[in-house]
Design a protein around this motif. Structure first.
Motif, PDB file in Angstrom:
ATOM      1  N   MET A   1       0.831  -1.212   0.000  1.00  0.00           N
ATOM      2  CA  MET A   1       0.000   0.000   0.000  1.00  0.00           C
ATOM      3  C   MET A   1       0.864   1.260   0.000  1.00  0.00           C
ATOM      4  O   MET A   1       0.762   2.093  -0.869  1.00  0.00           O
ATOM      5  CB  MET A   1      -0.918   0.032   1.227  1.00  0.00           C
ATOM      6  CG  MET A   1      -2.244  -0.636   0.988  1.00  0.00           C
ATOM      7  SD  MET A   1      -2.916  -0.236  -0.655  1.00  0.00           S
ATOM      8  CE  MET A   1      -4.259  -1.375  -0.779  1.00  0.00           C
ATOM      9  N   LYS A   2       1.747   1.353   0.990  1.00  0.00           N
ATOM     10  CA  LYS A   2       2.647   2.489   1.104  1.00  0.00           C
ATOM     11  C   LYS A   2       3.367   2.714  -0.225  1.00  0.00           C
ATOM     12  O   LYS A   2       3.389   3.805  -0.755  1.00  0.00           O
ATOM     13  CB  LYS A   2       3.670   2.189   2.195  1.00  0.00           C
ATOM     14  CG  LYS A   2       4.226   3.377   2.893  1.00  0.00           C
ATOM     15  CD  LYS A   2       5.387   2.936   3.760  1.00  0.00           C
ATOM     16  CE  LYS A   2       6.393   2.172   2.911  1.00  0.00           C
ATOM     17  NZ  LYS A   2       7.530   1.654   3.640  1.00  0.00           N
ATOM     18  N   ILE A   3       3.902   1.596  -0.746  1.00  0.00           N
ATOM     19  CA  ILE A   3       4.642   1.675  -1.990  1.00  0.00           C
ATOM     20  C   ILE A   3       3.762   2.230  -3.117  1.00  0.00           C
ATOM     21  O   ILE A   3       4.171   3.086  -3.880  1.00  0.00           O
ATOM     22  CB  ILE A   3       5.166   0.269  -2.355  1.00  0.00           C
ATOM     23  CG1 ILE A   3       6.133  -0.230  -1.287  1.00  0.00           C
ATOM     24  CG2 ILE A   3       5.839   0.292  -3.720  1.00  0.00           C
ATOM     25  CD1 ILE A   3       7.459   0.464  -1.255  1.00  0.00           C
ATOM     26  N   MET A   4       2.522   1.741  -3.203  1.00  0.00           N
ATOM     27  CA  MET A   4       1.626   2.196  -4.257  1.00  0.00           C
ATOM     28  C   MET A   4       1.377   3.694  -4.180  1.00  0.00           C
ATOM     29  O   MET A   4       1.357   4.380  -5.191  1.00  0.00           O
ATOM     30  CB  MET A   4       0.300   1.456  -4.193  1.00  0.00           C
ATOM     31  CG  MET A   4       0.265   0.217  -5.069  1.00  0.00           C
ATOM     32  SD  MET A   4      -1.315  -0.616  -4.941  1.00  0.00           S
ATOM     33  CE  MET A   4      -2.423   0.602  -5.658  1.00  0.00           C
ATOM     34  N   MET A   7       4.369   5.588  -5.372  1.00  0.00           N
ATOM     35  CA  MET A   7       4.455   5.528  -6.826  1.00  0.00           C
ATOM     36  C   MET A   7       3.505   6.549  -7.434  1.00  0.00           C
ATOM     37  O   MET A   7       3.858   7.235  -8.385  1.00  0.00           O
ATOM     38  CB  MET A   7       4.084   4.135  -7.329  1.00  0.00           C
ATOM     39  CG  MET A   7       5.086   3.042  -7.011  1.00  0.00           C
ATOM     40  SD  MET A   7       6.753   3.383  -7.599  1.00  0.00           S
ATOM     41  CE  MET A   7       6.426   3.431  -9.358  1.00  0.00           C
ATOM     42  N   GLU A  33      15.878   7.966 -11.551  1.00  0.00           N
ATOM     43  CA  GLU A  33      14.862   7.156 -10.853  1.00  0.00           C
ATOM     44  C   GLU A  33      15.217   5.666 -10.991  1.00  0.00           C
ATOM     45  O   GLU A  33      16.049   5.278 -11.814  1.00  0.00           O
ATOM     46  CB  GLU A  33      13.499   7.491 -11.472  1.00  0.00           C
ATOM     47  CG  GLU A  33      12.256   7.036 -10.750  1.00  0.00           C
ATOM     48  CD  GLU A  33      12.296   7.252  -9.247  1.00  0.00           C
ATOM     49  OE1 GLU A  33      12.284   6.239  -8.550  1.00  0.00           O
ATOM     50  OE2 GLU A  33      12.342   8.410  -8.766  1.00  0.00           O
ATOM     51  N   GLN A  34      14.607   4.804 -10.134  1.00  0.00           N
ATOM     52  CA  GLN A  34      14.774   3.354 -10.288  1.00  0.00           C
ATOM     53  C   GLN A  34      14.194   2.903 -11.636  1.00  0.00           C
ATOM     54  O   GLN A  34      13.047   3.245 -11.941  1.00  0.00           O
ATOM     55  CB  GLN A  34      14.012   2.593  -9.195  1.00  0.00           C
ATOM     56  CG  GLN A  34      14.456   2.865  -7.792  1.00  0.00           C
ATOM     57  CD  GLN A  34      15.798   2.273  -7.477  1.00  0.00           C
ATOM     58  OE1 GLN A  34      16.333   1.471  -8.244  1.00  0.00           O
ATOM     59  NE2 GLN A  34      16.370   2.681  -6.367  1.00  0.00           N
ATOM     60  N   ALA A  36      12.852   0.181 -12.550  1.00  0.00           N
ATOM     61  CA  ALA A  36      11.578  -0.519 -12.407  1.00  0.00           C
ATOM     62  C   ALA A  36      10.423   0.471 -12.239  1.00  0.00           C
ATOM     63  O   ALA A  36       9.318   0.252 -12.740  1.00  0.00           O
ATOM     64  CB  ALA A  36      11.617  -1.482 -11.222  1.00  0.00           C
ATOM     65  N   ASN A  37      10.677   1.584 -11.543  1.00  0.00           N
ATOM     66  CA  ASN A  37       9.639   2.596 -11.362  1.00  0.00           C
ATOM     67  C   ASN A  37       9.318   3.301 -12.678  1.00  0.00           C
ATOM     68  O   ASN A  37       8.155   3.562 -12.982  1.00  0.00           O
ATOM     69  CB  ASN A  37      10.076   3.639 -10.330  1.00  0.00           C
ATOM     70  CG  ASN A  37      10.165   3.056  -8.936  1.00  0.00           C
ATOM     71  OD1 ASN A  37       9.654   1.956  -8.691  1.00  0.00           O
ATOM     72  ND2 ASN A  37      10.804   3.769  -8.035  1.00  0.00           N
ATOM     73  N   GLU A  40       7.189   1.204 -14.754  1.00  0.00           N
ATOM     74  CA  GLU A  40       5.796   1.216 -14.286  1.00  0.00           C
ATOM     75  C   GLU A  40       5.103   2.494 -14.761  1.00  0.00           C
ATOM     76  O   GLU A  40       3.920   2.477 -15.091  1.00  0.00           O
ATOM     77  CB  GLU A  40       5.788   1.130 -12.754  1.00  0.00           C
ATOM     78  CG  GLU A  40       4.552   0.434 -12.194  1.00  0.00           C
ATOM     79  CD  GLU A  40       4.646   0.246 -10.700  1.00  0.00           C
ATOM     80  OE1 GLU A  40       5.695  -0.240 -10.220  1.00  0.00           O
ATOM     81  OE2 GLU A  40       3.664   0.583 -10.014  1.00  0.00           O
ATOM     82  N   TYR A  68      12.365  -4.025 -17.896  1.00  0.00           N
ATOM     83  CA  TYR A  68      11.356  -4.129 -16.830  1.00  0.00           C
ATOM     84  C   TYR A  68       9.920  -3.941 -17.354  1.00  0.00           C
ATOM     85  O   TYR A  68       8.972  -4.131 -16.622  1.00  0.00           O
ATOM     86  CB  TYR A  68      11.596  -3.077 -15.744  1.00  0.00           C
ATOM     87  CG  TYR A  68      12.681  -3.414 -14.744  1.00  0.00           C
ATOM     88  CD1 TYR A  68      12.407  -4.295 -13.696  1.00  0.00           C
ATOM     89  CD2 TYR A  68      13.945  -2.854 -14.823  1.00  0.00           C
ATOM     90  CE1 TYR A  68      13.388  -4.598 -12.765  1.00  0.00           C
ATOM     91  CE2 TYR A  68      14.925  -3.158 -13.895  1.00  0.00           C
ATOM     92  CZ  TYR A  68      14.645  -4.024 -12.867  1.00  0.00           C
ATOM     93  OH  TYR A  68      15.604  -4.326 -11.942  1.00  0.00           O
ATOM     94  N   VAL A 251      13.122 -16.400  -8.328  1.00  0.00           N
ATOM     95  CA  VAL A 251      11.914 -15.890  -7.680  1.00  0.00           C
ATOM     96  C   VAL A 251      10.741 -15.964  -8.664  1.00  0.00           C
ATOM     97  O   VAL A 251       9.646 -16.417  -8.324  1.00  0.00           O
ATOM     98  CB  VAL A 251      12.149 -14.449  -7.174  1.00  0.00           C
ATOM     99  CG1 VAL A 251      10.853 -13.805  -6.747  1.00  0.00           C
ATOM    100  CG2 VAL A 251      13.139 -14.452  -6.027  1.00  0.00           C
ATOM    101  N   GLU A 255       7.238 -18.423  -8.485  1.00  0.00           N
ATOM    102  CA  GLU A 255       5.873 -17.884  -8.611  1.00  0.00           C
ATOM    103  C   GLU A 255       5.134 -18.584  -9.766  1.00  0.00           C
ATOM    104  O   GLU A 255       3.966 -18.932  -9.642  1.00  0.00           O
ATOM    105  CB  GLU A 255       5.927 -16.393  -8.918  1.00  0.00           C
ATOM    106  CG  GLU A 255       6.602 -15.612  -7.829  1.00  0.00           C
ATOM    107  CD  GLU A 255       5.614 -14.804  -7.018  1.00  0.00           C
ATOM    108  OE1 GLU A 255       5.088 -13.841  -7.543  1.00  0.00           O
ATOM    109  OE2 GLU A 255       5.378 -15.164  -5.848  1.00  0.00           O
ATOM    110  N   GLU A 274      -0.978 -13.460 -18.260  1.00  0.00           N
ATOM    111  CA  GLU A 274      -1.736 -12.763 -17.230  1.00  0.00           C
ATOM    112  C   GLU A 274      -3.228 -12.822 -17.551  1.00  0.00           C
ATOM    113  O   GLU A 274      -3.621 -12.705 -18.705  1.00  0.00           O
ATOM    114  CB  GLU A 274      -1.314 -11.292 -17.185  1.00  0.00           C
ATOM    115  CG  GLU A 274      -0.073 -11.065 -16.380  1.00  0.00           C
ATOM    116  CD  GLU A 274       0.183  -9.575 -16.134  1.00  0.00           C
ATOM    117  OE1 GLU A 274      -0.789  -8.810 -16.095  1.00  0.00           O
ATOM    118  OE2 GLU A 274       1.348  -9.212 -16.002  1.00  0.00           O
ATOM    119  N   LEU A 276      -5.769 -10.729 -17.218  1.00  0.00           N
ATOM    120  CA  LEU A 276      -6.423  -9.631 -17.940  1.00  0.00           C
ATOM    121  C   LEU A 276      -5.995  -9.571 -19.404  1.00  0.00           C
ATOM    122  O   LEU A 276      -6.676  -8.985 -20.225  1.00  0.00           O
ATOM    123  CB  LEU A 276      -6.123  -8.292 -17.254  1.00  0.00           C
ATOM    124  CG  LEU A 276      -6.844  -8.076 -15.922  1.00  0.00           C
ATOM    125  CD1 LEU A 276      -6.366  -6.791 -15.260  1.00  0.00           C
ATOM    126  CD2 LEU A 276      -8.353  -8.042 -16.106  1.00  0.00           C
TER     127      LEU A 276
END
Lengths: 453, 453
Positions: A1-4, A7, A33-34, A36-37, A40, A68, A251, A255, A274, A276
């Motif tokens: 949540m915090k992360i979202m 972002m 910036e990162q 990965a960010n 996104e 990414y 990892v 998954e 995925e 969707l």
């Protein structure tokens, strides 16, 4: 949540810079910036803006961000940029990331990528694309540190210093002989803590665990889980070192393998895509097969009920408890099968534990069965006032017996599947329920015939 | 499989050395083997031989092997060895491994460990034991590289060289200020490729993602999955760096979280313990709660059937298709809910996608429903010869309608759960089936009343 939330703040800030035309500032922010960010952030942008933002990135950053991105965005970018820009990205990207993209991409984009790579890389890419799906070969990277056993630590460190930025990891170094055969491994930590004039030969561990390019990714993941390593070498059948697999890729494998298990356990044909992004037709196809198999197997239950039609004609009220008995049986069976399937997937339960497991489940079944039988007779006495004692008692006794049996079937079928080299995950809820249904009905109607008629 | 056979060979070899009394050779082999393999060997040994073999290990090796052992073996070893030997192990082990052992160990062994640690370590251990279960604090390690921003690369490398062997990882270094606040991060790779007189200040990345000691491990795992990092810093509420989490621990977290999800999805109360080590009473307790809740909810189905008793008295043959209709409905619903639950766990589906998901499931439901309806009417015409066309048609039409409805319920409930901040994994097969059962029966009997009566 915090992360979202963080972002969202970042995206709002970048959007504001774009709207107010502060492109120099935007460029600076994006490139610090990162990756990965930033990737996104692309998912939030229109196709047109994606291209604009992409062109604000430096060469290095563009390649990192690209690796990414989700495949839709990747395809759009490759489709829109010039050949020269394609060449820049491919040059900077790790080979395994390029291959990951190519595996999913449509033919015209594959062509666009391949015509912008040199002959050497093209050859490597083609070799990669030929490794079986989900094999160690398709997971590995070829950018790693190779050392020779006769080197001194000083020389090895110089080599690492010179070439280190192009490697996926420099923290585990592999030692090869003149035939490129893998003969040892040495962590960077050992090199750093050693004296400069030590030789690699003195420091390396020569008992190396490695996998073959054709080994399955699940086996690779199990090795990582057991040894807690950061990287694992991959060799061809002649023992020549061809690549390494790093733990971050594992990892994803874990998954993916678990998702596959869960899908099988829900009577779905597993798919890598995925939800969707999967077309309705594909989703339907992946579900219809098992739904029909189970529906047709359910005919057995119809036969059982048909066989007891004369009982039902006399006491039609008995039919009201069919769903509650089959349902509870199914639930009790799924509980057992889920624990066994998961235990086997994690390597905690083996085929040789079969007797221990069955004995355990019988005892658990008796405890659960007795408890549920008692709760049920209490409930029926309070709620179903128009049934008599003998019906209440028949239903409750059947409930207890069905639970014990369901637990036994639920733990046996996954073990049986494994010993037949089938996937135990198949033997989960849906199939167990279908099997238990028919057995449960035989028990229920037999008990009712004896007690009620 | 391959790995298992190789392990068996190793064990046979070690056993032979033990039987023939070649203890010097045995000692040598044990101490040059992978610690994880030696730990596995212990599980094959009798309690007496375990102690004997343990005492053949060097101090370093003993500590490493110990951290890989299962908790039963660990407890037996600590119970049997002298205080002095305990001190040796604890001295060599990483603090987080010691804490992991203490969290599970019985009180007398905890005491034995604590009286053999110095006051400083004891204080640290106690702080660790106070972090909430499954929090970042309980996962982290305190053995990592701390640098100051004013240091030169040369000095930093000297520090790493001196202290590196005692750190869990040296590959990511963290930069702190005089108040021990986290101000930057620098990968070892950057240090190695940089010139000796560069300062850390010039090289470090100052935009560091970190977590709090109290953050949940699932959130931590999500950060690792997104950024593909090898380590993540943990701070207290004042921003002071207190530990780091390494990616190998995250692999365990992911497995544990997925197991929990699967258990919830099978209507089990999740448990951290291995199946074979969990007492029968605990297993039964973890299952009875949901089994009874679902059984009691199943009463709704009894009421539905009771309501249609007059229909069943006229056409008792209809009762034969109750299990096949409720079963197929349950399976269709579980398929949908499993995909949504997993998609949400992987971050692929959010609450805001609800409409998209429902519309997708309705279309998938129609395709599956029509297909199953057709297959069913064909099957009934061929197999159930004593039912007439209108009964066959009622069952098949119900089947189609139930599948559409089950898919809709199956995708809606997990999303609803998430938006109520409940765990979507609860809304899986068992609960969906129970809800769908009642609805399915209403549809079935209503259609039959219209067409058959």
């Amino acid at each position: 949540m915090k992360i979202m939330e963080e972002m969202q703040e970042l995206f709002d800030f970048l959007n504001k810079l774009m709207e107010s035309g502060e492109y120099a500032r935007l460029k600076e922010e994006l490139n610090s910036e990162q990756p990965a960010n930033v990737a996104e952030y692309f998912e939030e942008l229109t196709a047109e803006k994606q291209l604009f933002v992409f062109r604000l990135l430096t060469k290095d950053m563009a390649a990192e961000v690209f690796s990414y991105m989700d495949s839709d965005t990747q395809e759009h970018i490759v489709h829109s940029i010039t050949d020269r820009e394609v060449r820049n990205i491919v040059d900077e990207m790790f080979l395994d990331d390029t291959v990951d993209f190519l595996e999913e991409a449509p033919a015209n984009l594959v062509k666009k990528i391949l015509r912008n790579t040199d002959a050497e890389t093209r050859k490597l890419i083609n070799r990669f694309l030929n490794y079986p799906e989900n094999s160690a070969g398709s997971l590995m990277t070829i950018e790693f540190v190779r050392l020779h056993s006769s080197m001194t630590v000083g020389n090895a460190m110089k080599q690492i210093k010179r070439t280190g930025t192009d490697k996926e990891t420099i923290y585990t170094c592999y030692v090869i002989d003149d035939q490129r055969k893998l003969i040892g491994v040495v962590p960077l930590r050992t090199l750093i803590c050693a004296a400069d004039d030590n030789t690699i030969d003195e420091l390396m561990q020569d008992d190396v665990v490695s996998v073959l390019t054709t080994d399955d990714q699940e086996e690779v993941a199990n090795i990582f889980k057991k040894y807690n390593w950061m990287a694992l070498p991959v060799t061809d059948t002649e023992g020549r070192l061809v690549g390494i697999i790093t733990v971050d890729d594992i990892v994803d494998v874990i998954e993916q393998e678990t998702t596959e298990d869960m899908e099988k356990m829900a009577a779905l044909i597993p798919s890598d895509e995925e939800y969707l992004k999967t077309p309705v037709m594909v989703l339907a196809k992946n579900r219809i097969v098992w739904l029909s198999v189970l529906m047709i197997s359910g005919t057995l239950s119809s036969f059982v009920i048909g066989h007891f039609n004369s009982l039902l004609e006399v006491a039609v009220v008995l039919s009201g408890f069919i769903p509650i008995i089959t349902g509870t049986g199914g639930n009790a069976g799924s509980q057992a099968s889920t624990m066994i399937i998961r235990g086997m997937a994690l390597g905690e339960i083996e085929i040789r534990d079969a007797l221990k497991v069955v004995w355990k489940e019988i005892r658990v079944g008796v405890l659960c069965g007795v408890a549920l039988g008692l709760i049920n007779i209490l409930k029926m006495t309070l709620v179903n006032r128009d049934t008599g004692f003998w019906i209440n008692f028949s239903v409750s006794l059947s409930m207890a017996a069905v639970v014990v049996l369901a637990k036994t079937i639920g733990c046996l079928l996954p073990i049986l599947a494994k010993s037949l080299k089938l996937d135990p995950a198949m033997m989960a809820g849906p199939l167990i329920s279908t099997v238990v249904d028919a057995v449960a009905l035989v028990i229920y109607f037999s008990i009712a015939t004896a007690l009620v008629l």
